[in-house]
Design a protein around this motif. Structure first.
Motif, short mmCIF file in Angstrom:
data_model
loop_
_atom_site.label_atom_id
_atom_site.label_comp_id
_atom_site.label_asym_id
_atom_site.label_seq_id
_atom_site.Cartn_x
_atom_site.Cartn_y
_atom_site.Cartn_z
N LEU A 200 -1.06 -4.55 -10.50
CA LEU A 200 -0.19 -3.39 -10.61
C LEU A 200 0.93 -3.45 -9.58
CD1 LEU A 200 -2.82 -0.52 -11.05
CD2 LEU A 200 -1.51 -1.68 -12.83
N ALA A 201 2.08 -2.95 -9.98
CA ALA A 201 3.20 -2.84 -9.04
C ALA A 201 3.00 -1.58 -8.21
CB ALA A 201 4.52 -2.76 -9.81
N LYS A 202 3.02 -1.72 -6.89
CA LYS A 202 2.76 -0.58 -6.00
C LYS A 202 3.94 -0.33 -5.06
CE LYS A 202 -2.28 -1.00 -6.04
NZ LYS A 202 -3.51 -1.06 -5.23
N ALA A 203 4.19 0.94 -4.80
CA ALA A 203 5.28 1.32 -3.90
C ALA A 203 4.82 1.22 -2.45
CB ALA A 203 5.72 2.74 -4.21
N TRP A 204 5.70 0.70 -1.59
CA TRP A 204 5.41 0.58 -0.16
C TRP A 204 6.31 1.56 0.59
CZ3 TRP A 204 1.12 -1.91 0.57
CH2 TRP A 204 0.70 -2.22 1.85
N PRO A 205 5.80 2.22 1.62
CA PRO A 205 6.59 3.27 2.27
C PRO A 205 7.79 2.74 3.04
CG PRO A 205 4.56 2.87 3.48
CD PRO A 205 4.46 2.06 2.22
N ASP A 206 8.87 3.51 2.99
CA ASP A 206 10.03 3.21 3.82
C ASP A 206 9.64 3.42 5.29
OD1 ASP A 206 12.95 2.98 4.48
OD2 ASP A 206 12.59 5.05 5.11
N PRO A 207 9.82 2.42 6.15
CA PRO A 207 9.35 2.52 7.54
C PRO A 207 9.94 3.70 8.30
CG PRO A 207 9.94 0.26 7.01
CD PRO A 207 10.40 1.11 5.85
N ASN A 208 11.23 3.99 8.09
CA ASN A 208 11.85 5.10 8.82
C ASN A 208 11.28 6.45 8.40
OD1 ASN A 208 13.56 3.33 10.21
ND2 ASN A 208 15.05 3.35 8.54
N GLN A 209 11.11 6.63 7.09
CA GLN A 209 10.55 7.88 6.58
C GLN A 209 9.09 8.02 7.00
OE1 GLN A 209 12.46 10.02 5.50
NE2 GLN A 209 11.70 11.24 3.80
N LEU A 210 8.36 6.91 6.96
CA LEU A 210 6.95 6.93 7.38
C LEU A 210 6.83 7.30 8.86
CD1 LEU A 210 3.96 6.38 6.80
CD2 LEU A 210 4.38 3.96 7.31
N GLN A 211 7.71 6.75 9.70
CA GLN A 211 7.68 7.05 11.13
C GLN A 211 7.90 8.53 11.38
OE1 GLN A 211 7.06 4.79 13.86
NE2 GLN A 211 6.74 6.84 14.70
N ILE A 316 4.67 18.18 3.13
CA ILE A 316 5.05 16.78 2.89
C ILE A 316 4.30 16.27 1.66
CG2 ILE A 316 5.04 14.43 3.82
CD1 ILE A 316 5.05 15.65 6.62
N CYS A 317 5.02 15.64 0.74
CA CYS A 317 4.41 15.08 -0.46
C CYS A 317 4.54 13.57 -0.46
CB CYS A 317 5.06 15.65 -1.71
SG CYS A 317 4.66 17.39 -2.00
N ILE A 318 3.40 12.90 -0.66
CA ILE A 318 3.36 11.45 -0.72
C ILE A 318 2.92 11.06 -2.12
CG2 ILE A 318 2.25 9.36 0.20
CD1 ILE A 318 2.14 12.55 2.24
N ASN A 319 3.77 10.31 -2.82
CA ASN A 319 3.48 9.94 -4.19
C ASN A 319 3.80 8.48 -4.45
OD1 ASN A 319 4.68 13.02 -4.37
ND2 ASN A 319 2.86 12.73 -5.62
N GLY A 320 3.05 7.88 -5.35
CA GLY A 320 3.19 6.46 -5.61
C GLY A 320 4.20 6.09 -6.67
N GLU A 340 -2.78 4.06 -0.50
CA GLU A 340 -3.49 3.17 0.42
C GLU A 340 -2.69 2.85 1.68
OE1 GLU A 340 -6.06 -1.00 0.41
OE2 GLU A 340 -4.62 -0.61 -1.20
N PRO A 341 -1.45 2.37 1.59
CA PRO A 341 -0.72 2.09 2.84
C PRO A 341 -0.45 3.34 3.66
CG PRO A 341 0.71 1.78 0.94
CD PRO A 341 -0.68 1.92 0.42
N PHE A 342 -0.31 4.49 2.99
CA PHE A 342 -0.10 5.72 3.75
C PHE A 342 -1.34 6.09 4.54
CE2 PHE A 342 -0.38 10.38 4.13
CZ PHE A 342 0.69 10.57 4.99
N PHE A 343 -2.52 6.03 3.88
CA PHE A 343 -3.76 6.33 4.60
C PHE A 343 -3.96 5.35 5.76
CE2 PHE A 343 -5.61 8.20 0.43
CZ PHE A 343 -5.07 9.43 0.73
#
Length: 592
Positions: A200-211, A316-320, A340-343
């Motif tokens: 499956l293609a999965k989204a990875w978080p933007d580092p700046n937004q994640l920080q 804050i909403c986190i969606n894939g 998964e990467p967010f957790f």
């Protein structure tokens, strides 16, 4: 006369031909499809022949809506796509199940045999514009216009169904394509040459937004986490639980969706629903940060607005997927990321020694749950004692608690109905607090569609053959979809149906009594229906229960019988907190 020259015999290999329906079956088999649910029809026979040759399991159902619900239930449990195969008129019958699957983002592949492509739009036999009808209820709806492209269409439909925010898809197969012949290797000469399931293609978080979000989490004193669809379909519920346990963050479940954690889990508090679980109101109103992962700010979440989410908390909403993000524009901050990467990013804060949140907030929420459970049980005990003295029927909350008493940790509980559903949700939370562990729980989704319970129970039994599966169904819900129980007999998948029989559409009656000027209800009563004898007539086990003390012994006998069984329980009609809220204009926070 010249010499006679004998010509060489030219031997040519002949490519084996198969029907379009068989080509569809092979394409789906290559995608790992293991289960097909159908009501056999002439339009679908070539596909059924193909599934038979591919040794794919096919369950024939008494109605196309049931086929769709069985596919939905199976897919929700296994998190693997399954197929609902129906004919043109069967498609119309399957639409309600398509809607239910759409609400829960269940990646079912609906295959519809349709009228001839050659005469499309000319009034062909059983012609219906199934592609247009299915379009708003699926992620993708298309007609296969060329048999040589069958694998291409199946590949596209499968990838759309499973990638991003998953959901149902629909392929219409014209009868002339279904019955026409094609080479076995048709469609294998073009990319992708590999027709098996791809990662499956999965989204990875933007580092700046994640920080930015990590910084807010580190400064929060009263964070809560709400899990939704995206966590379940991405198979990240263990990560969710780990975040709650290790970071001391209370976890809540979005209402009307697959349970992400067992009710007995340490970090789990209950539904993020102030009516069915009042302590969630305290948590939401006292919180300074809400992390909603894999959910949508729809009507169940009051669109992200007060009073459910106070303006004093950061949302804050986190969606894939972008599809989910579009629903959550009301959030203060959005993050496009697979759960998964967010957790893992949150857990890294503790690994790196940055996480300093004490257990005080977590323990306070546990205390609020404990107090709510004790108050609820004390009130129920008082009500049950009075009912016994007066010879009254069992309370639906007591009914659900007693049903769970006979269930083991590998058993599955399914609930269906209006008030029956709502009271059972409350009972599940109470029993979970007391340590009750179940193999799994299934219930109606976003649309609260009546009649899914029997199909879901059969799905649970089909995937967990060694577990007991008990359905608690309202009488109205059973009347909506109860004939699907024939599939349990036909396939030898014994389930137990406990009918919460209050003599009508009690959920609607109670609303009417509070809405109508006369204070009466209208057109919601049923006659006294002997549901238990219906099961006996089909070859199953049945009992009538009129007193609370009869219920648990009856359930034990039903389990021991090894048959599909019905315990017909004469129950009291009691308005549930959420139904009361819908009829009270002063208390509509999450159900506008």
């Amino acid at each position: 006369m010249g010499d006679w020259i004998r010509p060489h015999r030219i031997i040519m290999s002949v490519e084996k031909k198969i029907r379009g329906g068989s080509l569809i079956a092979r394409a789906l088999r290559d995608k790992g499809i293991e289960n097909v649910f159908t009501l056999s029809g002439g339009f679908c026979n070539p596909a059924l022949e193909g599934f038979m040759e591919c040794q794919v399991s096919v369950i024939n159902c008494p109605h196309e809506q049931i086929a769709g619900h069985l596919a939905d239930g199976h897919t929700r449990i296994t998190r693997k796509p399954s197929v609902c195969l129906v004919g043109p008129e069967g498609f119309a019958n399957a639409v309600p199940s398509m809607m239910e699957a759409w609400g829960e983002r269940s990646p079912i592949i609906f295959i519809t045999g349709s009228s001839t492509l050659k005469r499309q739009g000319s009034g062909g036999f059983k012609e219906i514009d199934d592609v247009s009808i299915a379009a708003p209820l699926t992620k993708y709806s298309a007609s296969i216009t060329d048999g040589n492209r069958i694998r291409e269409f199946v590949d596209k439909a499968y990838k759309i169904a499973t990638n991003g925010y998953p959901g149902a898809v629909h392929l219409s197969v014209p009868v002339d394509i279904m019955f026409s012949s094609y080479n076995e290797d048709t469609g294998l000469q073009e990319r992708p040459f590999r027709q098996s399931v791809m990662p499956l293609a999965k989204a990875w978080p933007d580092p700046n937004q994640l920080q930015k979000i990590q910084d807010l989490c580190l400064n929060a004193e009263k964070p809560i986490l709400i899990g939704g669809h995206g966590v379940w379909w991405s198979k990240n519920e263990k990560g969710l639980e780990k975040v709650g346990d290790e970071l001391n963050i209370p976890i809540f479940n979005i209402p009307y969706h697959q349970k992400l954690l067992g009710e007995e889990a340490n970090a789990y508090m209950g539904l993020a629903d102030i009516h069915q679980y009042p302590p969630s109101k305290f948590a939401l109103h006292e919180s300074d940060l809400v992390l909603m992962v894999g959910g949508r700010l729809d009507n169940q979440m009051n669109f992200g607005n007060p009073p459910l989410f106070p303006d004093t908390t950061k949302l804050i909403c986190i969606n894939g997927s972008h599809e989910e993000i579009e629903f959550n524009r009301a959030a203060d901050i959005l993050l496009l990321s697979d759960p998964e990467p967010f957790f893992n990013a949150l857990l890294d804060l503790k690994k790196n020694g940055k996480w300093k949140l004490s257990k005080n907030w977590f323990e306070l929420n546990k205390l609020k749950r404990k107090e709510w459970v004790e108050t609820s049980l004390n009130e129920l005990e008082k009500e049950t004692s009075e009912a016994k003295l007066k010879g009254e029927k069992i309370h639906p909350l007591q009914l659900s608690l007693d049903v769970q008493e006979v269930m083991g940790e590998d058993d599955w509980l399914v609930i269906d109905g209006g008030n029956t559903h709502f009271w059972s949700e409350i009972a599940i939370n109470i029993a979970g607090w007391k340590g009750k562990k179940l193999g799994g729980i299934l219930h109606p989704g976003t649309f609260s569609m009546l009649g899914v319970g029997v199909s879901f129970a059969i799905s649970a039994k089909n995937t967990n053959p060694n577990s007991n599966v008990i359905l608690i169904s309202g009488d109205g819900a059973f009347l909506s979809g109860g004939l699907s129980v024939e599939a349990a007999f036909q396939e030898n998948k014994p389930i137990i149906v406990v009918v919460d029989n209050n003599g009508g559409l009690d959920c609607i009656s109670q609303q009417q009594e509070r809405l109508f000027e006369s204070g009466k209800h209208f057109a919601t009563d049923f006659r006294d229906i002997p549901f238990h004898t219906m099961f006996e007539g089909l070859g199953g086990y049945g009992e009538l229960v009129t007193k609370r003390e009869e219920l648990i012994p009856a359930l034990k006998r039903a389990i021991k019988s090894g048959k599909t069984a019905c315990i017909n329980v004469k129950a009291k009609g009691v308005i549930s907190p959420i139904v009361l809220a819908t009829t009270n204009k002063r208390d509509k926070a999450s159900i506008e």
